[in-house]
Design an enzyme around this catalytic site. Structure first.
Site, PDB file in Angstrom:
ATOM      1  N   ARG A  22      -4.421   7.045  -1.994  1.00  0.00           N
ATOM      2  CA  ARG A  22      -4.786   8.130  -2.927  1.00  0.00           C
ATOM      3  C   ARG A  22      -4.237   7.771  -4.316  1.00  0.00           C
ATOM      4  O   ARG A  22      -3.635   6.700  -4.512  1.00  0.00           O
ATOM      5  CB  ARG A  22      -4.168   9.451  -2.444  1.00  0.00           C
ATOM      6  CG  ARG A  22      -2.652   9.444  -2.549  1.00  0.00           C
ATOM      7  CD  ARG A  22      -2.009  10.737  -2.080  1.00  0.00           C
ATOM      8  NE  ARG A  22      -0.590  10.710  -2.388  1.00  0.00           N
ATOM      9  CZ  ARG A  22       0.358  11.352  -1.714  1.00  0.00           C
ATOM     10  NH1 ARG A  22       0.032  12.068  -0.660  1.00  0.00           N
ATOM     11  NH2 ARG A  22       1.616  11.281  -2.091  1.00  0.00           N
ATOM     12  N   ASP A  43      -1.129   1.371   2.951  1.00  0.00           N
ATOM     13  CA  ASP A  43      -0.401   2.638   2.751  1.00  0.00           C
ATOM     14  C   ASP A  43       0.244   3.021   4.083  1.00  0.00           C
ATOM     15  O   ASP A  43      -0.151   2.525   5.137  1.00  0.00           O
ATOM     16  CB  ASP A  43      -1.373   3.753   2.319  1.00  0.00           C
ATOM     17  CG  ASP A  43      -0.696   4.842   1.475  1.00  0.00           C
ATOM     18  OD1 ASP A  43      -1.012   4.947   0.283  1.00  0.00           O
ATOM     19  OD2 ASP A  43       0.172   5.574   2.010  1.00  0.00           O
ATOM     20  N   ASP A  70       4.154  -0.135   5.677  1.00  0.00           N
ATOM     21  CA  ASP A  70       5.303   0.552   5.063  1.00  0.00           C
ATOM     22  C   ASP A  70       6.017  -0.481   4.186  1.00  0.00           C
ATOM     23  O   ASP A  70       6.553  -1.471   4.704  1.00  0.00           O
ATOM     24  CB  ASP A  70       6.223   1.075   6.174  1.00  0.00           C
ATOM     25  CG  ASP A  70       7.447   1.809   5.615  1.00  0.00           C
ATOM     26  OD1 ASP A  70       7.776   1.614   4.422  1.00  0.00           O
ATOM     27  OD2 ASP A  70       8.070   2.555   6.380  1.00  0.00           O
ATOM     28  N   VAL A  71       6.053  -0.235   2.885  1.00  0.00           N
ATOM     29  CA  VAL A  71       6.581  -1.267   1.964  1.00  0.00           C
ATOM     30  C   VAL A  71       8.071  -1.532   2.142  1.00  0.00           C
ATOM     31  O   VAL A  71       8.586  -2.522   1.622  1.00  0.00           O
ATOM     32  CB  VAL A  71       6.303  -0.921   0.468  1.00  0.00           C
ATOM     33  CG1 VAL A  71       4.815  -0.941   0.169  1.00  0.00           C
ATOM     34  CG2 VAL A  71       6.948   0.393   0.053  1.00  0.00           C
ATOM     35  N   ASN A  97       2.122  -0.855  -5.996  1.00  0.00           N
ATOM     36  CA  ASN A  97       1.876   0.490  -6.525  1.00  0.00           C
ATOM     37  C   ASN A  97       2.595   1.584  -5.738  1.00  0.00           C
ATOM     38  O   ASN A  97       2.940   2.621  -6.303  1.00  0.00           O
ATOM     39  CB  ASN A  97       0.357   0.742  -6.521  1.00  0.00           C
ATOM     40  CG  ASN A  97       0.017   2.201  -6.718  1.00  0.00           C
ATOM     41  OD1 ASN A  97       0.042   2.707  -7.837  1.00  0.00           O
ATOM     42  ND2 ASN A  97      -0.272   2.910  -5.619  1.00  0.00           N
ATOM     43  N   TYR A 166      14.820   8.253  -9.712  1.00  0.00           N
ATOM     44  CA  TYR A 166      13.523   7.638 -10.044  1.00  0.00           C
ATOM     45  C   TYR A 166      13.676   6.681 -11.230  1.00  0.00           C
ATOM     46  O   TYR A 166      13.179   5.555 -11.202  1.00  0.00           O
ATOM     47  CB  TYR A 166      12.523   8.756 -10.347  1.00  0.00           C
ATOM     48  CG  TYR A 166      11.108   8.288 -10.585  1.00  0.00           C
ATOM     49  CD1 TYR A 166      10.304   7.852  -9.518  1.00  0.00           C
ATOM     50  CD2 TYR A 166      10.551   8.296 -11.861  1.00  0.00           C
ATOM     51  CE1 TYR A 166       8.998   7.433  -9.735  1.00  0.00           C
ATOM     52  CE2 TYR A 166       9.249   7.888 -12.082  1.00  0.00           C
ATOM     53  CZ  TYR A 166       8.469   7.453 -11.017  1.00  0.00           C
ATOM     54  OH  TYR A 166       7.171   7.039 -11.235  1.00  0.00           O
ATOM     55  N   LYS A 170      12.877   2.690 -11.332  1.00  0.00           N
ATOM     56  CA  LYS A 170      11.810   2.127 -12.169  1.00  0.00           C
ATOM     57  C   LYS A 170      12.384   1.172 -13.229  1.00  0.00           C
ATOM     58  O   LYS A 170      11.719   0.219 -13.637  1.00  0.00           O
ATOM     59  CB  LYS A 170      10.986   3.245 -12.806  1.00  0.00           C
ATOM     60  CG  LYS A 170      10.187   4.059 -11.782  1.00  0.00           C
ATOM     61  CD  LYS A 170       9.194   3.171 -11.018  1.00  0.00           C
ATOM     62  CE  LYS A 170       8.318   3.949 -10.053  1.00  0.00           C
ATOM     63  NZ  LYS A 170       7.330   3.122  -9.348  1.00  0.00           N
ATOM     64  N   THR A 203      -1.633  13.016 -10.578  1.00  0.00           N
ATOM     65  CA  THR A 203      -1.907  12.731  -9.165  1.00  0.00           C
ATOM     66  C   THR A 203      -1.029  13.710  -8.365  1.00  0.00           C
ATOM     67  O   THR A 203      -0.364  14.573  -8.948  1.00  0.00           O
ATOM     68  CB  THR A 203      -1.460  11.297  -8.856  1.00  0.00           C
ATOM     69  OG1 THR A 203      -0.060  11.216  -9.223  1.00  0.00           O
ATOM     70  CG2 THR A 203      -2.238  10.283  -9.649  1.00  0.00           C
TER      71      THR A 203
HETATM   72  P1  NAD Z   1       1.043   9.344  -5.193  1.00  0.00           P
HETATM   73  O1  NAD Z   1       2.188  10.035  -4.578  1.00  0.00           O
HETATM   74  O2  NAD Z   1      -0.203  10.103  -5.449  1.00  0.00           O
HETATM   75  O3  NAD Z   1       0.662   8.038  -4.345  1.00  0.00           O
HETATM   76  C1  NAD Z   1       1.652   7.150  -3.896  1.00  0.00           C
HETATM   77  C2  NAD Z   1       1.168   6.468  -2.634  1.00  0.00           C
HETATM   78  O4  NAD Z   1       2.233   5.625  -2.159  1.00  0.00           O
HETATM   79  C3  NAD Z   1       0.824   7.455  -1.516  1.00  0.00           C
HETATM   80  O5  NAD Z   1      -0.439   7.170  -0.977  1.00  0.00           O
HETATM   81  C4  NAD Z   1       1.944   7.232  -0.512  1.00  0.00           C
HETATM   82  O6  NAD Z   1       1.562   7.467   0.841  1.00  0.00           O
HETATM   83  C5  NAD Z   1       2.287   5.763  -0.749  1.00  0.00           C
HETATM   84  N1  NAD Z   1       3.610   5.438  -0.218  1.00  0.00           N
HETATM   85  C6  NAD Z   1       4.759   6.148  -0.336  1.00  0.00           C
HETATM   86  N2  NAD Z   1       5.742   5.556   0.363  1.00  0.00           N
HETATM   87  C7  NAD Z   1       5.208   4.435   0.904  1.00  0.00           C
HETATM   88  C8  NAD Z   1       5.727   3.403   1.728  1.00  0.00           C
HETATM   89  N3  NAD Z   1       7.001   3.398   2.164  1.00  0.00           N
HETATM   90  N4  NAD Z   1       4.894   2.384   2.101  1.00  0.00           N
HETATM   91  C9  NAD Z   1       3.604   2.377   1.692  1.00  0.00           C
HETATM   92  N5  NAD Z   1       3.054   3.339   0.935  1.00  0.00           N
HETATM   93  C10 NAD Z   1       3.853   4.350   0.552  1.00  0.00           C
HETATM   94  O7  NAD Z   1       1.606   8.710  -6.543  1.00  0.00           O
HETATM   95  P2  NAD Z   1       0.835   8.032  -7.792  1.00  0.00           P
HETATM   96  O8  NAD Z   1       0.941   8.961  -8.932  1.00  0.00           O
HETATM   97  O9  NAD Z   1      -0.478   7.519  -7.370  1.00  0.00           O
HETATM   98  O10 NAD Z   1       1.854   6.837  -8.095  1.00  0.00           O
HETATM   99  C11 NAD Z   1       1.548   5.464  -7.870  1.00  0.00           C
HETATM  100  C12 NAD Z   1       2.613   4.627  -8.550  1.00  0.00           C
HETATM  101  O11 NAD Z   1       2.596   4.876  -9.970  1.00  0.00           O
HETATM  102  C13 NAD Z   1       4.047   4.925  -8.097  1.00  0.00           C
HETATM  103  O12 NAD Z   1       4.795   3.725  -8.033  1.00  0.00           O
HETATM  104  C14 NAD Z   1       4.570   5.812  -9.201  1.00  0.00           C
HETATM  105  O13 NAD Z   1       5.972   5.788  -9.287  1.00  0.00           O
HETATM  106  C15 NAD Z   1       3.887   5.220 -10.417  1.00  0.00           C
HETATM  107  N6  NAD Z   1       3.792   6.158 -11.546  1.00  0.00           N
HETATM  108  C16 NAD Z   1       3.115   7.323 -11.418  1.00  0.00           C
HETATM  109  C17 NAD Z   1       3.054   8.196 -12.503  1.00  0.00           C
HETATM  110  C18 NAD Z   1       2.328   9.522 -12.441  1.00  0.00           C
HETATM  111  O14 NAD Z   1       2.540  10.354 -13.331  1.00  0.00           O
HETATM  112  N7  NAD Z   1       1.484   9.769 -11.497  1.00  0.00           N
HETATM  113  C19 NAD Z   1       3.690   7.861 -13.704  1.00  0.00           C
HETATM  114  C20 NAD Z   1       4.380   6.652 -13.789  1.00  0.00           C
HETATM  115  C21 NAD Z   1       4.413   5.799 -12.697  1.00  0.00           C
END
Ligand code: NAD
Length: 272
Positions: A22, A43, A70-71, A97, A166, A170, A203
């Site tokens: 997602r 995922d 699982d990462v 990601n 967090y 990061k 998201t």
């Molecule tokens: P999200 O929560 O919508 O999606 C994250 C996905 O990672 C999910 O599908 C989840 O199941 C998966 N995930 C979590 N733990 C996991 C694991 N152990 N193994 C495999 N998959 C796993 O978040 P997003 O907004 O799509 O974020 C994606 C990336 O972008 C992340 O690294 C996040 O930190 C980064 N990010 C997001 C934002 C934002 O505002 N959305 C801003 C800056 C950075």
């Protein structure tokens, strides 16, 4: 003469995107597919991941597949890299990601929550770089070089209240990317490694950031929290496509002379 449009194509290339069930990961997969790549989505959410991959495969000539991963687990990394190469024949791009956000005041943050954040956001990226590099470098099971893109955040550049865990994770991703990038370049691996730094995109994770601003008392209610968070971005809220475009650029030959760089995609948030 350089054909600049061709430089943004990924025809015949193969990408692996973690956390792609997602959110940003699913949109990044869409962008890479549109550019011509085949994409393995991975995922922990297997039902949603399989559904997303099936939808993308139907729209892109069957060039998408899903692998449960699982990462935080090193064996899973070895398995997903092997499965990607087995299914699509090579590996050219890894997008690290997958990630989680933990919101808590530092005085209340449980050590277990801090450590879980590090495990997914830092260990997960480390293992991804390690296993992708082993496969992509000369003599590896893919062996043709490539590009690794790590999702950091604007929270990896500046500190933010309620996000100590967090931000720590990061910030680590930012410097891990640079260290691995210079090592890979010096050793002639032909693999570039860069980080991307988005601000808030709504998201599931981004929407939670806004909710948590209200829950932790930094705004009186969710509507004020939303207005406050949006006001942090001079261009207003971004969209998943804004991040996917940046990742596509770093994945493609258009960014061939970029490694160890940090691409900020934040609507001006960190410039304000
Ligand atoms: P999200 O929560 O919508 O999606 C994250 C996905 O990672 C999910 O599908 C989840 O199941 C998966 N995930 C979590 N733990 C996991 C694991 N152990 N193994 C495999 N998959 C796993 O978040 P997003 O907004 O799509 O974020 C994606 C990336 O972008 C992340 O690294 C996040 O930190 C980064 N990010 C997001 C934002 C934002 O505002 N959305 C801003 C800056 C950075």
């Amino acid at each position: 003469m350089t054909n600049y449009l061709e430089q943004t194509r990924l025809d015949g290339k193969v990408a692996l995107v973690s956390g792609a069930a997602r959110g940003l990961g699913a949109e990044i997969a869409e962008a890479l597919l549109q550019a011509g790549a085949s994409v393995m989505l991975s995922d922990v959410l297997s039902d949603l991941g399989a559904e997303t991959a099936a939808r993308l495969a139907a729209a892109h000539d069957g060039r998408a597949a899903f692998f449960k991963h699982d990462v935080t687990q090193e064996n899973d990394w070895a398995a997903v890299v092997e499965a990607t190469i087995k299914q699509f024949g090579r590996l050219d791009v890894l997008v690290n990601n997958a990630g989680i956000e933990t919101a808590a005041l530092v005085t209340d943050c449980e050590l277990a929550d801090f450590q879980r954040t590090m495990s997914i956001n830092v260990d997960g990226v480390f293992l991804g770089i390690k296993h992708a590099l082993r496969a992509m470098r000369p003599g590896g099971s893919a062996g043709q070089g490539g590009s690794i893109i790590n999702l950091s955040s604007v929270a990896g550049l500046v500190g933010m209240p309620t996000l100590t865990a967090y931000c720590t994770s990061k910030g680590a991703v930012r410097l891990m990317s640079k260290a691995a990038a210079v090592e890979a370049a010096k050793l002639g691996y032909g693999v570039r490694i860069n980080s991307v730094h988005p601000a808030i995109i709504k998201t599931d994770m981004g929407a939670n950031v806004v909710k948590n601003v209200a829950r932790l008392g930094l705004a009186p209610d969710e509507a004020s929290a939303d207005a406050y968070v949006e006001s942090l971005h001079p261009l207003g809220y971004g969209q998943p496509r804004d991040v996917a475009s940046a990742v596509l650029f770093l994945a493609s030959p258009a960014s061939a002379w970029m490694t160890g760089s940090e691409l900020v995609v934040d609507g001006g948030a960190s410039a304000a």
